[in-house]
Design a protein around this motif. Structure first.
Motif, PDB file in Angstrom:
ATOM      1  N   GLU A  30       0.810  -1.222   0.000  1.00 43.30           N
ATOM      2  CA  GLU A  30       0.000   0.000   0.000  1.00 43.30           C
ATOM      3  C   GLU A  30       0.845   1.275   0.000  1.00 43.30           C
ATOM      4  O   GLU A  30       0.332   2.372  -0.223  1.00 43.30           O
ATOM      5  N   ALA A  31       2.131   1.160   0.280  1.00 40.24           N
ATOM      6  CA  ALA A  31       3.010   2.333   0.347  1.00 40.24           C
ATOM      7  C   ALA A  31       3.170   2.959  -1.040  1.00 40.24           C
ATOM      8  O   ALA A  31       3.187   2.255  -2.046  1.00 40.24           O
ATOM      9  N   ARG A  32       3.282   4.291  -1.065  1.00 41.75           N
ATOM     10  CA  ARG A  32       3.457   5.010  -2.337  1.00 41.75           C
ATOM     11  C   ARG A  32       4.808   4.717  -2.971  1.00 41.75           C
ATOM     12  O   ARG A  32       4.923   4.615  -4.176  1.00 41.75           O
ATOM     13  N   LYS A  33       5.862   4.627  -2.145  1.00 36.66           N
ATOM     14  CA  LYS A  33       7.210   4.289  -2.610  1.00 36.66           C
ATOM     15  C   LYS A  33       7.557   2.914  -2.056  1.00 36.66           C
ATOM     16  O   LYS A  33       7.040   2.527  -1.014  1.00 36.66           O
ATOM     17  N   PRO A  34       8.446   2.160  -2.722  1.00 37.06           N
ATOM     18  CA  PRO A  34       8.793   0.821  -2.238  1.00 37.06           C
ATOM     19  C   PRO A  34       9.242   0.851  -0.774  1.00 37.06           C
ATOM     20  O   PRO A  34      10.165   1.577  -0.417  1.00 37.06           O
ATOM     21  N   SER A  51       7.419   1.768   9.124  1.00 39.90           N
ATOM     22  CA  SER A  51       7.434   1.633   7.675  1.00 39.90           C
ATOM     23  C   SER A  51       8.714   2.288   7.200  1.00 39.90           C
ATOM     24  O   SER A  51       9.011   3.422   7.589  1.00 39.90           O
ATOM     25  N   ALA A  52       9.482   1.592   6.378  1.00 42.93           N
ATOM     26  CA  ALA A  52      10.771   2.119   5.938  1.00 42.93           C
ATOM     27  C   ALA A  52      10.902   2.007   4.425  1.00 42.93           C
ATOM     28  O   ALA A  52      10.748   0.918   3.870  1.00 42.93           O
ATOM     29  N   GLN A  53      11.195   3.133   3.781  1.00 43.87           N
ATOM     30  CA  GLN A  53      11.367   3.166   2.327  1.00 43.87           C
ATOM     31  C   GLN A  53      12.797   2.744   1.975  1.00 43.87           C
ATOM     32  O   GLN A  53      13.603   3.540   1.509  1.00 43.87           O
ATOM     33  N   ILE A  54      13.072   1.469   2.208  1.00 43.18           N
ATOM     34  CA  ILE A  54      14.418   0.940   1.996  1.00 43.18           C
ATOM     35  C   ILE A  54      14.418  -0.268   1.065  1.00 43.18           C
ATOM     36  O   ILE A  54      15.453  -0.908   0.877  1.00 43.18           O
ATOM     37  N   ALA A  55      13.267  -0.557   0.455  1.00 45.65           N
ATOM     38  CA  ALA A  55      13.128  -1.760  -0.364  1.00 45.65           C
ATOM     39  C   ALA A  55      13.971  -1.722  -1.635  1.00 45.65           C
ATOM     40  O   ALA A  55      14.283  -2.767  -2.195  1.00 45.65           O
ATOM     41  N   SER A  56      14.381  -0.535  -2.086  1.00 45.62           N
ATOM     42  CA  SER A  56      15.192  -0.473  -3.303  1.00 45.62           C
ATOM     43  C   SER A  56      16.616  -0.995  -3.067  1.00 45.62           C
ATOM     44  O   SER A  56      17.268  -1.446  -4.000  1.00 45.62           O
ATOM     45  N   LEU A  57      17.090  -0.950  -1.826  1.00 43.42           N
ATOM     46  CA  LEU A  57      18.450  -1.418  -1.527  1.00 43.42           C
ATOM     47  C   LEU A  57      18.513  -2.675  -0.667  1.00 43.42           C
ATOM     48  O   LEU A  57      19.556  -3.325  -0.605  1.00 43.42           O
ATOM     49  N   TYR A  58      17.422  -3.007   0.037  1.00 41.11           N
ATOM     50  CA  TYR A  58      17.464  -4.120   0.989  1.00 41.11           C
ATOM     51  C   TYR A  58      16.319  -5.093   0.750  1.00 41.11           C
ATOM     52  O   TYR A  58      15.164  -4.687   0.665  1.00 41.11           O
ATOM     53  N   ASP A  59      16.650  -6.381   0.660  1.00 42.70           N
ATOM     54  CA  ASP A  59      15.649  -7.441   0.636  1.00 42.70           C
ATOM     55  C   ASP A  59      15.271  -7.763   2.079  1.00 42.70           C
ATOM     56  O   ASP A  59      16.039  -7.475   3.009  1.00 42.70           O
ATOM     57  N   ILE A  79       0.794   5.812   8.666  1.00 45.75           N
ATOM     58  CA  ILE A  79       1.258   5.795   7.278  1.00 45.75           C
ATOM     59  C   ILE A  79       0.334   4.850   6.530  1.00 45.75           C
ATOM     60  O   ILE A  79       0.490   3.629   6.581  1.00 45.75           O
ATOM     61  N   GLY A  80      -0.678   5.427   5.876  1.00 48.78           N
ATOM     62  CA  GLY A  80      -1.704   4.605   5.245  1.00 48.78           C
ATOM     63  C   GLY A  80      -2.372   3.756   6.308  1.00 48.78           C
ATOM     64  O   GLY A  80      -2.760   4.267   7.364  1.00 48.78           O
ATOM     65  N   PRO A  81      -2.452   2.438   6.080  1.00 54.13           N
ATOM     66  CA  PRO A  81      -3.107   1.564   7.058  1.00 54.13           C
ATOM     67  C   PRO A  81      -2.191   1.105   8.195  1.00 54.13           C
ATOM     68  O   PRO A  81      -2.582   0.302   9.028  1.00 54.13           O
ATOM     69  N   PHE A  82      -0.973   1.629   8.254  1.00 56.74           N
ATOM     70  CA  PHE A  82       0.051   1.136   9.184  1.00 56.74           C
ATOM     71  C   PHE A  82       0.455   2.234  10.170  1.00 56.74           C
ATOM     72  O   PHE A  82       0.650   3.380   9.780  1.00 56.74           O
ATOM     73  N   LEU A  83       0.611   1.869  11.442  1.00 58.46           N
ATOM     74  CA  LEU A  83       1.018   2.812  12.476  1.00 58.46           C
ATOM     75  C   LEU A  83       2.518   2.649  12.751  1.00 58.46           C
ATOM     76  O   LEU A  83       2.952   1.616  13.257  1.00 58.46           O
ATOM     77  N   SER A  84       3.297   3.668  12.411  1.00 60.68           N
ATOM     78  CA  SER A  84       4.742   3.642  12.603  1.00 60.68           C
ATOM     79  C   SER A  84       5.081   4.129  14.014  1.00 60.68           C
ATOM     80  O   SER A  84       4.587   5.163  14.449  1.00 60.68           O
ATOM     81  N   GLN A  85       5.952   3.386  14.713  1.00 63.67           N
ATOM     82  CA  GLN A  85       6.284   3.684  16.104  1.00 63.67           C
ATOM     83  C   GLN A  85       7.723   4.158  16.317  1.00 63.67           C
ATOM     84  O   GLN A  85       8.087   4.544  17.412  1.00 63.67           O
ATOM     85  N   PHE A  86       8.560   4.100  15.274  1.00 65.01           N
ATOM     86  CA  PHE A  86       9.924   4.605  15.401  1.00 65.01           C
ATOM     87  C   PHE A  86      10.448   5.013  14.035  1.00 65.01           C
ATOM     88  O   PHE A  86       9.877   4.647  13.005  1.00 65.01           O
ATOM     89  N   LEU A  87      11.508   5.801  14.041  1.00 69.25           N
ATOM     90  CA  LEU A  87      12.169   6.214  12.808  1.00 69.25           C
ATOM     91  C   LEU A  87      13.419   5.372  12.623  1.00 69.25           C
ATOM     92  O   LEU A  87      14.316   5.391  13.474  1.00 69.25           O
ATOM     93  N   LEU A  88      13.465   4.623  11.541  1.00 72.05           N
ATOM     94  CA  LEU A  88      14.653   3.854  11.184  1.00 72.05           C
ATOM     95  C   LEU A  88      15.618   4.821  10.507  1.00 72.05           C
ATOM     96  O   LEU A  88      15.279   5.445   9.509  1.00 72.05           O
ATOM     97  N   THR A  89      16.815   4.980  11.057  1.00 73.13           N
ATOM     98  CA  THR A  89      17.729   5.999  10.553  1.00 73.13           C
ATOM     99  C   THR A  89      18.563   5.497   9.377  1.00 73.13           C
ATOM    100  O   THR A  89      18.900   4.313   9.288  1.00 73.13           O
ATOM    101  N   GLY A  90      18.870   6.425   8.490  1.00 72.60           N
ATOM    102  CA  GLY A  90      19.685   6.108   7.329  1.00 72.60           C
ATOM    103  C   GLY A  90      20.035   7.372   6.573  1.00 72.60           C
ATOM    104  O   GLY A  90      19.636   8.480   6.955  1.00 72.60           O
TER     105      GLY A  90
END
Length: 113
Positions: A30-34, A51-59, A79-90
């Motif tokens: 459902e995410a707009r970006k991978p 939710s982390a937009q890291i699918a382009s670099l990580y399986d 974030i859409g239907p998902f409740l994010s509880q922390f920020l994954l840093t990068g």
């Protein structure tokens, strides 16, 4: 950098940046970006999800069991239907977000100093 953009040590201490270990990864179609749905064990702070937009670099297999760095005291964010509880840093790059790395394993919940 201007003097007005500097923060105090007390400001930095308010941000709870800790190490955690990825325990679960699921697709997030459902995410707009991978993106992935990621759960991490932060030791005494418990398990949290994001939710982390890291699918382009990580399986998903690259992430499972990996130690990550998260900010865990931001308010939860829908974030859409998902409740994010922390920020994954990068670090954002043209290829995608490169995760912040922990050079040696530390106990989950260890705070960045």
């Amino acid at each position: 950098m201007s003097e007005s953009s500097k923060i105090s040590w007390a400001d930095f201490e308010k941000v709870l940046i800790v190490a955690g270990t990825v325990t679960r990864v699921e697709a997030f179609p459902e995410a707009r970006k991978p993106a992935w749905k990621v759960w991490a064990d932060f030791g005494p702070y418990g398990e949290k999800k994001t939710s982390a937009q890291i699918a382009s670099l990580y399986d998903a297999d690259d992430l499972l069991g990996r130690q990550i760095v998260g900010v865990i005291n931001f308010p939860e964010k829908q974030i859409g239907p998902f409740l994010s509880q922390f920020l994954l840093t990068g670090f954002p790059t043209e290829e995608g977000v490169v995760l912040t790395a922990v050079e040696r394993t530390v106990p989950n919940g260890t705070r960045l100093a």
